[in-house]
Design an enzyme around this catalytic site. Structure first.
Site, PDB file in Angstrom:
ATOM      1  N   HIS A   1     -11.899  -5.872   8.733  1.00 23.62           N
ATOM      2  CA  HIS A   1     -12.556  -5.633   7.441  1.00 23.62           C
ATOM      3  C   HIS A   1     -13.792  -4.775   7.650  1.00 23.62           C
ATOM      4  CE1 HIS A   1     -10.112  -9.200   6.499  1.00 23.62           C
ATOM      5  NE2 HIS A   1     -10.117  -8.755   5.262  1.00 23.62           N
TER       6      HIS A   1
ATOM      7  N   GLU B   1       0.818  -1.218   0.000  1.00 25.12           N
ATOM      8  CA  GLU B   1       0.000   0.000   0.000  1.00 25.12           C
ATOM      9  C   GLU B   1       0.848   1.263   0.000  1.00 25.12           C
ATOM     10  OE1 GLU B   1      -0.477  -2.582   2.007  1.00 25.12           O
ATOM     11  OE2 GLU B   1      -2.360  -3.400   1.252  1.00 25.12           O
TER      12      GLU B   1
HETATM   13  C1  LIG Z   1      -1.983  -4.834   4.339  1.00 25.17           C
HETATM   14  C2  LIG Z   1      -2.986  -5.685   3.640  1.00 25.17           C
HETATM   15  N1  LIG Z   1      -3.324  -5.402   2.361  1.00 25.17           N
HETATM   16  C3  LIG Z   1      -4.254  -6.131   1.720  1.00 25.17           C
HETATM   17  C4  LIG Z   1      -4.864  -7.175   2.343  1.00 25.17           C
HETATM   18  C5  LIG Z   1      -5.925  -7.984   1.616  1.00 25.17           C
HETATM   19  N2  LIG Z   1      -5.404  -9.319   1.272  1.00 25.17           N
HETATM   20  C6  LIG Z   1      -5.656 -10.387   2.069  1.00 25.17           C
HETATM   21  S1  LIG Z   1      -4.890 -11.743   1.524  1.00 25.17           S
HETATM   22  C7  LIG Z   1      -4.185 -10.978   0.228  1.00 25.17           C
HETATM   23  C8  LIG Z   1      -3.257 -11.736  -0.679  1.00 25.17           C
HETATM   24  C9  LIG Z   1      -2.092 -12.336   0.053  1.00 25.17           C
HETATM   25  O1  LIG Z   1      -1.281 -13.101  -0.782  1.00 25.17           O
HETATM   26  P1  LIG Z   1       0.002 -13.876  -0.276  1.00 25.17           P
HETATM   27  O2  LIG Z   1       0.735 -13.053   0.720  1.00 25.17           O
HETATM   28  O3  LIG Z   1       0.769 -14.301  -1.468  1.00 25.17           O
HETATM   29  O4  LIG Z   1      -0.553 -15.132   0.525  1.00 25.17           O
HETATM   30  P2  LIG Z   1      -1.495 -16.329   0.031  1.00 25.17           P
HETATM   31  O5  LIG Z   1      -2.915 -15.828   0.125  1.00 25.17           O
HETATM   32  O6  LIG Z   1      -1.101 -16.653  -1.342  1.00 25.17           O
HETATM   33  O7  LIG Z   1      -1.293 -17.452   0.984  1.00 25.17           O
HETATM   34  C10 LIG Z   1      -4.594  -9.634   0.198  1.00 25.17           C
HETATM   35  C11 LIG Z   1      -4.215  -8.667  -0.839  1.00 25.17           C
HETATM   36  C12 LIG Z   1      -4.490  -7.443   3.670  1.00 25.17           C
HETATM   37  N3  LIG Z   1      -5.030  -8.465   4.362  1.00 25.17           N
HETATM   38  N4  LIG Z   1      -3.549  -6.686   4.289  1.00 25.17           N
END
Ligand SMILES: Cc1ncc(C[n+]2csc(CCOP(=O)(O)OP(=O)(O)O)c2C)c(N)n1
Lengths: 401, 325
Positions: B130, B60
């Site tokens: 959320h 972000e």
């Molecule tokens: C700071 C933040 N930004 C956005 C989100 C929304 N979000 C939740 S999971 C996710 C993707 C995460 O991907 P990754 O770290 O590759 O883990 P995976 O889900 O593949 O296990 C996002 C964008 C969040 N939880 N926290």
């Protein structure tokens, strides 16, 4: 100290010249790769790992189904990543701290979190350690050295560096393992964490689950580099990339990482290459951004199947045991779910507790005002009303959840 | 006139802005091919290409820092923060940079083209992380504009105005209403003014002020109040910074009573600012104390969300209390 070497022509080093090999021990057929060292994993531990992998998958399947039936508001599976998380956990000391992202339920299963404990959190009932404040899957266990999950991604990574520094000072030979996705590794928190860990010589294992996607974003749109692993060089840190679907490789690599961390007070980065076989969460539909063919290809690399073949080969597991285990786990999950569903929500007072160590006068006043409001409209707030006067609350599960 | 939900109206606004001005870019986590986790940016990449609508890495502070640079260069970035709860990693870039670019450079440079969109608010079983309504943190920062639409029609007109506004705007979208709120939305390009509140309902006994998803709650409370013969005037603030104190003051001179409501915690919330300003301007006309109906001074819960939220019953009781003072 940083060393420099002089050159006298403009000679650039290209980032794409770095590529890191993948450590792999087991083939998909469950046999050892040619030239692989014999595994250090012993029979009892292997069986415990295998059981935890099956239990995690059974839990995921059942809870996903429960979410589809509307019994649960939300769920996240770790299907396809069981070997990475459980293999790493098994290589840790049971008192080492685990700081997870949210797809590491396998670590909890391995450490003995019961199905009842899972369900209480998933249903946010009065027995949930988190007191019904967070969405399903935000587990935590002080007893099992598993830090309560926080949703904002990557925030746990610098915290792990700090926690592990404290462990080093305490001198009890413990370390912290912190898990995160390749997506979360883009956050500034990740970089801050690695840099501080390297500078302050901290016994922390950074464990990246590179499962190919961050929600819909494929890894190639996440970074231009050869994965996450090469970043370790920038911080002068030990690093290894492992086949995350290979239980023997993950286990061995993490054992070694732990030794480096604890004996030398050095941070280590592990990048486990795997694949998120399921949807991101129960709110996601991956058909909008990836092909069924791609998913199928990875399904053939199922880490549980790979381990099962190896276990059979060793004579450490049998069809009968498999059948008995699967049936028992399915039954236990269902029973635990039914118990948790019936339990009431956390008491109304939990709305204002734990904000501070003690409830402040202002919070007490707000709670009192809320209580008198609910007394006037008990039918509108059945969950809250239950705690004021059980007679007032209508049914168990009305109200939105 | 076509009927749209709030998401479709936002998508429509983005589509119009991108078609009209090739400097407009949309980006953020999952914003590209997938169209965002809520699908607000659906089809934009197909229509305008990967250079103008794309996924960013998951960072972000990077998204907003990048957007600041782009805007300073003269582009018109519309950056999405996936949930308002995750705007905090970008807080430094927004509060120290976005807000102060013009001021600190004596207007040599500015990031007026920037719009940051973020879904906010509770009522969706989102629990702790959320559901937050972080608008008050940003209203404390001179140099930003904070805009919150209440329905699809408003969303389209206000978003187009935000994108074209010469100042940076944070546009908080009430995610509870994304699909729940539908209404007629003109196909064509139109803008609604920033900085102007709207009286959505006239009345004489008490003034109700809110924004975003809380307007629907106010409307339900007003229905109950009118059954008891209380006449309510409803004002949607629409822009929280700079906010339209004149419209509220005028209303208050007429009704003599004011109830302000928001989902965020009470202490330091924007209702406090409204109450302070209005008592300064209308003290001698007040028939009763200005009341606030808000979330509790706690983080956001999950299981007891319904109890926590300032709903129509709580607003209704405040109306009664104000009138019967
Ligand atoms: C700071 C933040 N930004 C956005 C989100 C929304 N979000 C939740 S999971 C996710 C993707 C995460 O991907 P990754 O770290 O590759 O883990 P995976 O889900 O593949 O296990 C996002 C964008 C969040 N939880 N926290």
């Amino acid at each position: 100290m940083t060393t420099t070497r002089d050159i006298h022509v403009p000679e650039f080093l290209a980032g794409d010249e770095f590529s890191i090999p993948t450590y792999r021990v087991l083939t998909q057929e469950g046999t050892l790769c040619e030239g692989a060292e014999a595994p250090t994993l012993e029979r009892d531990e292997a069986r415990a790992i295998y059981r935890a992998m099956i239990a995690t998958r059974v839990l995921d399947e059942r809870m996903m189904a429960a979410q589809r039936q509307g019994r649960l508001s939300f769920y996240m599976q770790c299907t396809g990543e069981e070997a990475a998380v459980i293999g790493a956990t098994a290589a840790l000391d049971e008192a080492d701290m685990i700081m997870a992202q949210y797809r590491e339920q396998g670590a909890l299963v391995y450490r003995g979190f019961t199905f009842d404990e899972f369900m209480n959190q998933l249903f946010g009932n009065e027995l949930d350690y988190g007191k019904g404040r967070q969405m399903p899957i935000h587990y935590g266990s002080r007893k099992l050295h598993y830090m309560t999950i926080s949703s904002p991604l990557a925030t746990q990574i610098p915290q792990a560096t700090g926690y592990a520094y404290g462990q080093k000072l305490a001198g009890e030979g413990q370390c912290t393992a912190v898990f995160f996705g390749e997506g979360a590794a883009s956050e500034g928190d990740f970089h801050a964490a690695l840099n501080m860990a390297a500078v302050h010589e901290v016994p922390v294992i950074f464990f990246c689950r590179n499962n190919g996607y961050a929600i819909s974003t494929p890894a190639i749109e996440q970074f231009a580099a050869d994965g996450v692993a090469p970043r370790a060089f920038g911080y002068r840190m030990h690093v290894i990339r492992v086949d995350g679907n290979d239980i023997l490789a993950v286990h061995r690599a993490t054992q070694e990482a732990r030794r480096i961390a604890v004996e030398h007070n050095k941070p280590v980065l592990i990048e486990a290459m795997t694949y998120r076989l399921a949807a991101h969460s129960s709110s996601d539909d991956p058909s909008g951004y990836r092909s069924r063919k791609e998913e199928e290809a990875w399904r053939e690399k199922d880490p549980i199947l790979r381990m099962q073949r190896w276990m059979y080969d060793q004579g450490w597991w049998s069809d009968d045991e498999e059948k008995e285990l699967q049936e028992r786990l399915r039954r236990e999950v269902l029973e635990a779910m039914k118990r948790a569903e019936k339990r009431p929500p956390p008491p109304l007072d939990t709305l204002v507790t734990d904000v501070y160590a003690e409830v402040t006068p202002a919070l007490q006043q707000q709670l009192d005002a809320l209580k008198s409001h609910i007394r006037r409209h008990p039918e509108a707030y059945p969950k809250g009303a239950r705690f004021l006067d059980p007679e007032l609350s209508r049914t168990d599960d009305e109200g939105e959840s | 006139m076509p009927t749209m939900n709030l998401l479709q109206a936002i998508n429509h606004a983005l589509d119009i802005a991108m078609a009209e001005d090739e400097k407009v870019l949309c980006f953020g986590e999952d914003v590209g091919g997938f169209g965002g986790v809520f699908r607000a940016t659906s089809h934009l990449q197909e229509r305008y290409g990967r250079a103008r609508c794309f996924n960013t890495p998951l960072v972000e502070q990077g998204i907003v820092g990048f957007a600041n640079g782009l805007a300073a260069q003269g582009s018109v970035p519309v950056a999405e923060i996936q949930f308002a709860d995750y705007i905090f990693p970008a807080f430094d870039q927004i509060v120290n940079e976005t807000a102060k670019f013009r001021y600190r450079s004596g207007d040599l440079f500015n990031v007026g083209g920037l719009t940051i969109r973020a879904p906010y608010g509770g009522g969706i079983s989102g629990g702790h992380y959320h559901s937050q309504s972080p608008e008050a943190y940003f209203t404390h920062t001179p140099g930003l504009k904070i805009v919150v639409p209440r329905n699809p029609y408003e969303a389209k007109g206000l978003l187009l105005a935000s994108i074209r506004d010469p100042d940076p705007v944070i546009f908080f979208e009430p995610k509870r209403l994304y699909r729940a709120s539908t209404g007629e939305v003109p196909e064509e390009d139109y803008q609604l003014p920033l900085g102007e509140a709207e009286i959505t309902k006239e009345g004489s006994d008490v003034t109700l002020v809110g924004w975003g998803a809380q307007i629907e709650i106010i409307d339900r409370a007003v229905e109950l109040a009118e059954k008891e013969g209380i006449s309510c005037e409803v004002i949607d603030l629409r822009t929280l910074l700079p906010w339209d104190a004149d419209t509220v003051a005028e209303s208050l001179l007429k009704t003599g009573r004011l109830v302000v409501t928001h989902e965020a915690p009470q202490t330091g919330g924007f209702a406090g600012e409204i109450a302070a300003t209005l008592q300064e301007r209308c003290f001698l006309y007040l028939e009763s104390p200005i009341l606030r109906v808000t979330g509790l001074d706690t983080p956001f819960p999950l299981t007891l969300e319904k109890e926590y939220l300032p709903d129509h019953l709580k607003v209704f009781e405040a109306i009664r209390e104000s009138v019967n003072y």
